[in-house]
Design an enzyme around this catalytic site. Sequence first.
Site, PDB file in Angstrom:
ATOM      1  N   GLU A  26       0.876  -1.170   0.000  1.00 11.67           N
ATOM      2  CA  GLU A  26       0.000   0.000   0.000  1.00 11.67           C
ATOM      3  C   GLU A  26       0.913   1.218   0.000  1.00 11.67           C
ATOM      4  O   GLU A  26       1.960   1.227   0.674  1.00 11.67           O
ATOM      5  CB  GLU A  26      -0.922   0.012   1.221  1.00 11.67           C
ATOM      6  CG  GLU A  26      -1.825  -1.211   1.353  1.00 11.67           C
ATOM      7  CD  GLU A  26      -2.715  -1.423   0.146  1.00 11.67           C
ATOM      8  OE1 GLU A  26      -3.075  -0.427  -0.512  1.00 11.67           O
ATOM      9  OE2 GLU A  26      -3.037  -2.584  -0.152  1.00 11.67           O
ATOM     10  N   HIS A  41      -7.677  -3.877  -0.026  1.00 15.70           N
ATOM     11  CA  HIS A  41      -6.718  -2.779  -0.136  1.00 15.70           C
ATOM     12  C   HIS A  41      -5.880  -2.644   1.130  1.00 15.70           C
ATOM     13  O   HIS A  41      -5.396  -1.538   1.431  1.00 15.70           O
ATOM     14  CB  HIS A  41      -7.416  -1.458  -0.462  1.00 15.70           C
ATOM     15  CG  HIS A  41      -7.884  -1.368  -1.884  1.00 15.70           C
ATOM     16  ND1 HIS A  41      -7.018  -1.329  -2.953  1.00 15.70           N
ATOM     17  CD2 HIS A  41      -9.132  -1.321  -2.412  1.00 15.70           C
ATOM     18  CE1 HIS A  41      -7.704  -1.246  -4.071  1.00 15.70           C
ATOM     19  NE2 HIS A  41      -8.989  -1.246  -3.780  1.00 15.70           N
ATOM     20  N   ASP A  93      -4.565  -8.582   0.688  1.00 16.51           N
ATOM     21  CA  ASP A  93      -4.415  -8.692  -0.764  1.00 16.51           C
ATOM     22  C   ASP A  93      -3.373  -9.742  -1.135  1.00 16.51           C
ATOM     23  O   ASP A  93      -3.520 -10.445  -2.141  1.00 16.51           O
ATOM     24  CB  ASP A  93      -4.024  -7.342  -1.349  1.00 16.51           C
ATOM     25  CG  ASP A  93      -5.180  -6.341  -1.329  1.00 16.51           C
ATOM     26  OD1 ASP A  93      -6.250  -6.701  -0.800  1.00 16.51           O
ATOM     27  OD2 ASP A  93      -5.011  -5.219  -1.829  1.00 16.51           O
TER      28      ASP A  93
END
Length: 611
Positions: free
Chosen positions: A32, A171, A176
């Site tokens: 991220e 997310h 993920d």
Amino acid sequence: MPASTTPRHQQITIDDVGTPLSEVTFVVVDLETTGGSPKDCAITEIGAVKVRGGVVVGEFQTLVDPGQEIPPYISVLTGITSTMVASAPRIAAVLPAFLEFARGAVLVAHNAPFDLGFLKAACAESGLLWPACASVDTAVLARRLLTRDEVPNCKLSTLAPYFSATTSPTHRALDDARATVDVLHGLLERLGPLGVSCLEELTGINRQVDPRRRQKRHLAAGVPEGPGVYVFRGPRDEPLYVGTSTDLRTRVRSYFSAGEQRRRMTEMVALAERVEALPCAHGLEAAVRELRLIAEHKPRYNRRSRFPERALWVRLTNEHFPRLSVVRRVRPGAGVFLGPFPDRRAAEAAVAAVHEALPLRQCTPRLSLTVLGSACALADMGRCGAPCTGAQSKEEYATVAEVFRAAVDSDPHALVAPLLARVDRLAGEARYEDAAVLRDRVAVLLRAVRRRQRLENLARVPEMALARPDGAGGWELAVVRRGRLVAASVAARGVPVRAHLAGLLATAETPAGPAGELAASVDETELVLRWMEEPGTRLVDVEGTLASRAPGIGRLAAFLARVEAGRVSTDPFADGRSLGTRARPERVAGTGARHPASGPTRGRRAASIAL
């Protein structure tokens, strides 16, 4: 020879020529970040899952202090706020632990260039050496193995439920990564019946050459080196595709290699019967000849610049009470033209912006100075001076139209200033959507003004000669007349440039067309402008005046820059590659199976890795 010493010849197994997938350690990683580019954004979270033989053997997760504020839209998307990462370690402290976790493994990511690009940039910034390891992109694998009938696209949020992933993408990095593990296992199951059972075959899937392309390699024989244009021709010798390159031989050969993965290019090469090579003096001549050939022949497999005649312009008509209209051709003496615009939506946005600023009439009939009519609703709203009723004289209306003429010709500030003031007022009233719409219209208008002024500056010059170093001690030469490239050559090292240029000028073509009208297409003139503006280009000679009208959009350049920056930030994770599946994907050629998998295989099984 005694039987005991007779050599024995044995057939080796697939395990002897490659690394079995059952023995490969994969580290599936997801990041991220604060945005989409490692140049100005940073990592906020790393999540990784280590798997071997279908079994999870370890996980890695940590938040990272990016050293900058996390934009609000990123926090909404990921749930990670600046407060959450305030006490987290910096990336320089996290990377050694992650690299140790991934040591000796094959890195896997969904859209690997994004995640691995950030990790490589972070290593370079921290002074760490990025390990030489293999990588697998599950998005690319999915595009190769799945059809549009199975999944509409290859996003992780689409593939995870298709393969019955036990973790849904959220997310957040670790979630993920876990979902990507299940997608990887599902894709490896699809590879089993195709005979793909070792790491070398897995990483080579994207490098497989389509058989139809492989059979046409002989078409590249005889293609010369150096800059130029190449034309793929079909069974009736019709142009199928026109392209350009600074090295013709290398570029044409790439169409018959694994580097070319576009489906339409595979189809084009299958139809091609020969390749025509047109050597050029330098890159500018090649680019211009490519544009002209595409516009002339309109090859079915070219997508760009096929229809230059479809460019749109906004015209202020030449009559007693002029109005704005959208047209396709610039005709000298027919009014003031602004453009070109890429499509009708952009042209109409510019027209709407002008009407927001100026009370120009919007009715279509030609108005008379003597025959009067009745006013329309726009007059009652104060958005038209109602010249049709005699309420506004020809001279009074001319002062309004002159603002538009001045904006197109030299300075758009008087036209744009009230619009920008209204944008600020709408934003102050919390009418953000209305402000954004008007802001974007103003940006379209200003881009068109800037583009038109740049084109006209060059189109007004009767002739000029340009030169730039060719990198080998010589000079690339170009002669431009009214925006059109009319001659090109290279003066080799030691050859006097002016003497060489004299012969070039004598043989240059003379552009046709009325004076004051662009002799070249818009795209060609812009190619010449970009070539002129590159470092090292010199103006050798000029006939007439080459100058920009002052002040132009200089005072408004900061506004355009802010709009462009805003457009990028609205989609911080934009990926230039298409994530859609192919309608008829190039099937992976198996080494041990003649037929592809008969249908989709769902679910996650540890045995799927042990092929």
